[in-house]
Scaffold this motif. Structure first.
Motif, mmCIF file in Angstrom:
data_model
loop_
_atom_site.group_PDB
_atom_site.id
_atom_site.type_symbol
_atom_site.label_atom_id
_atom_site.label_comp_id
_atom_site.label_asym_id
_atom_site.label_seq_id
_atom_site.Cartn_x
_atom_site.Cartn_y
_atom_site.Cartn_z
ATOM 1 N N LYS A 70 8.442 -17.570 -64.901
ATOM 2 C CA LYS A 70 8.018 -17.021 -66.192
ATOM 3 C C LYS A 70 6.737 -17.693 -66.681
ATOM 4 C CE LYS A 70 12.618 -15.696 -67.869
ATOM 5 N NZ LYS A 70 13.676 -15.989 -68.868
ATOM 6 N N SER A 71 6.664 -19.023 -66.530
ATOM 7 C CA SER A 71 5.473 -19.756 -66.972
ATOM 8 C C SER A 71 4.252 -19.328 -66.179
ATOM 9 C CB SER A 71 5.700 -21.266 -66.817
ATOM 10 O OG SER A 71 6.762 -21.708 -67.632
ATOM 11 N N GLY A 72 4.436 -19.174 -64.852
ATOM 12 C CA GLY A 72 3.321 -18.744 -64.019
ATOM 13 C C GLY A 72 2.905 -17.320 -64.307
ATOM 14 N N TYR A 73 3.905 -16.456 -64.532
ATOM 15 C CA TYR A 73 3.614 -15.049 -64.797
ATOM 16 C C TYR A 73 2.801 -14.878 -66.079
ATOM 17 C CZ TYR A 73 4.317 -10.017 -65.175
ATOM 18 O OH TYR A 73 4.116 -8.663 -65.281
ATOM 19 N N LYS A 74 3.080 -15.712 -67.085
ATOM 20 C CA LYS A 74 2.345 -15.631 -68.352
ATOM 21 C C LYS A 74 0.860 -15.916 -68.142
ATOM 22 C CE LYS A 74 6.062 -16.777 -71.595
ATOM 23 N NZ LYS A 74 6.589 -17.801 -72.536
ATOM 24 N N VAL A 75 0.565 -16.787 -67.182
ATOM 25 C CA VAL A 75 -0.835 -17.134 -66.920
ATOM 26 C C VAL A 75 -1.581 -15.963 -66.288
ATOM 27 C CG1 VAL A 75 -2.395 -18.670 -65.651
ATOM 28 C CG2 VAL A 75 -0.291 -19.583 -66.662
ATOM 29 N N ILE A 76 -0.944 -15.296 -65.335
ATOM 30 C CA ILE A 76 -1.652 -14.226 -64.617
ATOM 31 C C ILE A 76 -1.473 -12.849 -65.256
ATOM 32 C CG2 ILE A 76 -1.592 -15.429 -62.417
ATOM 33 C CD1 ILE A 76 0.710 -13.678 -61.580
ATOM 34 N N GLU A 77 -0.526 -12.719 -66.189
ATOM 35 C CA GLU A 77 -0.248 -11.406 -66.792
ATOM 36 C C GLU A 77 -1.482 -10.751 -67.395
ATOM 37 O OE1 GLU A 77 3.102 -9.318 -69.661
ATOM 38 O OE2 GLU A 77 2.624 -11.440 -69.927
ATOM 39 N N PRO A 78 -2.333 -11.496 -68.137
ATOM 40 C CA PRO A 78 -3.526 -10.849 -68.702
ATOM 41 C C PRO A 78 -4.453 -10.237 -67.663
ATOM 42 C CG PRO A 78 -3.144 -12.985 -69.730
ATOM 43 C CD PRO A 78 -2.218 -12.892 -68.556
ATOM 44 N N TYR A 79 -4.441 -10.786 -66.458
ATOM 45 C CA TYR A 79 -5.295 -10.261 -65.382
ATOM 46 C C TYR A 79 -4.709 -8.993 -64.764
ATOM 47 C CZ TYR A 79 -7.400 -14.939 -65.528
ATOM 48 O OH TYR A 79 -8.014 -16.100 -65.934
ATOM 49 N N LEU A 80 -3.418 -8.760 -65.025
ATOM 50 C CA LEU A 80 -2.731 -7.629 -64.416
ATOM 51 C C LEU A 80 -2.594 -6.445 -65.350
ATOM 52 C CD1 LEU A 80 0.205 -9.697 -62.886
ATOM 53 C CD2 LEU A 80 -1.814 -8.897 -61.662
ATOM 54 N N LYS A 81 -2.799 -6.679 -66.636
ATOM 55 C CA LYS A 81 -2.545 -5.642 -67.641
ATOM 56 C C LYS A 81 -3.451 -4.441 -67.449
ATOM 57 C CE LYS A 81 -0.367 -7.960 -71.514
ATOM 58 N NZ LYS A 81 0.813 -7.117 -71.446
ATOM 59 N N GLU A 82 -2.835 -3.276 -67.584
ATOM 60 C CA GLU A 82 -3.572 -2.015 -67.562
ATOM 61 C C GLU A 82 -3.430 -1.350 -68.919
ATOM 62 O OE1 GLU A 82 -1.869 0.246 -64.473
ATOM 63 O OE2 GLU A 82 -2.540 -1.087 -62.864
ATOM 64 N N LYS A 83 -4.193 -0.326 -69.146
ATOM 65 C CA LYS A 83 -4.061 0.420 -70.390
ATOM 66 C C LYS A 83 -2.676 1.031 -70.496
ATOM 67 C CE LYS A 83 -8.952 1.636 -70.808
ATOM 68 N NZ LYS A 83 -9.942 2.746 -70.893
ATOM 69 N N GLU A 84 -2.203 1.216 -71.728
ATOM 70 C CA GLU A 84 -0.882 1.832 -71.940
ATOM 71 C C GLU A 84 -0.828 3.172 -71.221
ATOM 72 O OE1 GLU A 84 2.901 1.604 -73.162
ATOM 73 O OE2 GLU A 84 1.361 0.107 -73.574
ATOM 74 N N LYS A 85 0.259 3.394 -70.517
ATOM 75 C CA LYS A 85 0.333 4.622 -69.720
ATOM 76 C C LYS A 85 1.748 5.159 -69.716
ATOM 77 C CE LYS A 85 1.270 2.272 -65.344
ATOM 78 N NZ LYS A 85 0.899 2.158 -63.938
ATOM 79 N N ASP A 86 1.880 6.357 -69.194
ATOM 80 C CA ASP A 86 3.191 6.952 -69.017
ATOM 81 C C ASP A 86 3.754 6.497 -67.675
ATOM 82 O OD1 ASP A 86 3.048 8.363 -71.421
ATOM 83 O OD2 ASP A 86 1.972 10.018 -70.470
ATOM 84 N N TYR A 87 4.973 6.012 -67.685
ATOM 85 C CA TYR A 87 5.608 5.533 -66.460
ATOM 86 C C TYR A 87 6.474 6.635 -65.849
ATOM 87 C CZ TYR A 87 4.241 0.729 -67.542
ATOM 88 O OH TYR A 87 3.530 -0.417 -67.793
ATOM 89 N N ASP A 88 6.448 6.700 -64.516
ATOM 90 C CA ASP A 88 7.318 7.639 -63.808
ATOM 91 C C ASP A 88 8.760 7.136 -63.784
ATOM 92 O OD1 ASP A 88 5.281 9.462 -63.163
ATOM 93 O OD2 ASP A 88 4.692 8.269 -61.429
ATOM 94 N N ILE A 89 8.910 5.814 -63.767
ATOM 95 C CA ILE A 89 10.238 5.211 -63.715
ATOM 96 C C ILE A 89 10.480 4.393 -64.988
ATOM 97 C CG2 ILE A 89 11.724 3.540 -62.541
ATOM 98 C CD1 ILE A 89 11.428 6.094 -60.980
#
Length: 216
Positions: A70-89
């Protein structure tokens, strides 16, 4: 310096401070954040999950590894974020009414968050009606229920019956899990999937994602 190995070992050791430190250094050195997530963090967490399944590590070690993830994911999460979108799942998940255990559910949620899905986590002690309302409100196509107590297994059957009554069953793929349930119980209540491990669950999802999308 091999930051990949440093991050992986820190994850396995449950050392969240070191995980954060080495991820930051690896990003500054030009490492791909998606590579760090999929090939280091998830691999390390999968290793811990497999060890836990074989009783080769203790629950506190699993919890420390989860916190490090969780701590590591918080660091890289901003680099992974995309614009709000509609999810298929869209996945609705929770522990059934009368059961407040959430370790297994939370481990699964961590893995699911790395996939291209939207997760609605209802928490623990979730009444059948609340599962149904969430499926209707979010137009979900996957339901994941867990139960660690034999006294609460019947709640899963109640949810299945309500899905039929509301004419939602055909478009919702139902997963069940927890220490109290198994393959025979899955067949008995008519759920779609039971797996013994989070690794098997992810394999099942990856193989059946396209079919689940088509049926929803």
């Amino acid at each position: 310096m091999n930051y990949c190995e440093k991050i992986r070992q820190s994850m396995i050791d449950g050392d969240d401070d070191s995980v954060v430190k080495y991820i930051k250094k690896s990003l500054l050195s030009g490492y791909d954040p998606k590579y760090i997530l999929k090939n280091i963090l998830i691999d390390a967490l999968s290793l811990i999950a497999r060890k836990e399944e074989k009783n080769e590590c203790l629950i506190p070690e699993v919890l420390l590894a989860m916190q490090a993830f969780k701590s590591g994911y918080k660091v890289i999460e901003p680099y992974l974020k995309e614009k709000e979108k509609d999810y298929d799942i869209i996945i609705v998940m929770g522990t059934v009414q009368g059961d407040i255990h959430d370790l297994g559910k939370n481990v699964i949620k961590i893995f699911l968050e790395t996939l291209d899905v939207k997760i609605i986590d209802l928490g623990t002690d979730v009444p059948a009606e609340k599962f149904i309302e969430a499926i209707e409100n979010y137009n979900a196509n996957i339901l994941m229920m867990s139960s660690l107590l034999t006294t609460t297994m019947s709640e899963m059957k109640k949810v299945m019956d309500m899905l039929e009554d509301r004419k939602l069953r055909q478009r919702v793929h139902v997963f069940i899990g927890g220490a109290s349930v198994g393959e025979s119980f899955r067949e008995k209540i008519g759920a779609d999937c039971y797996t013994e491990s989070v690794v098997d669950l992810l394999d099942y999802l990856k193989k059946n994602m396209a079919r689940i999308k088509e049926n929803s």
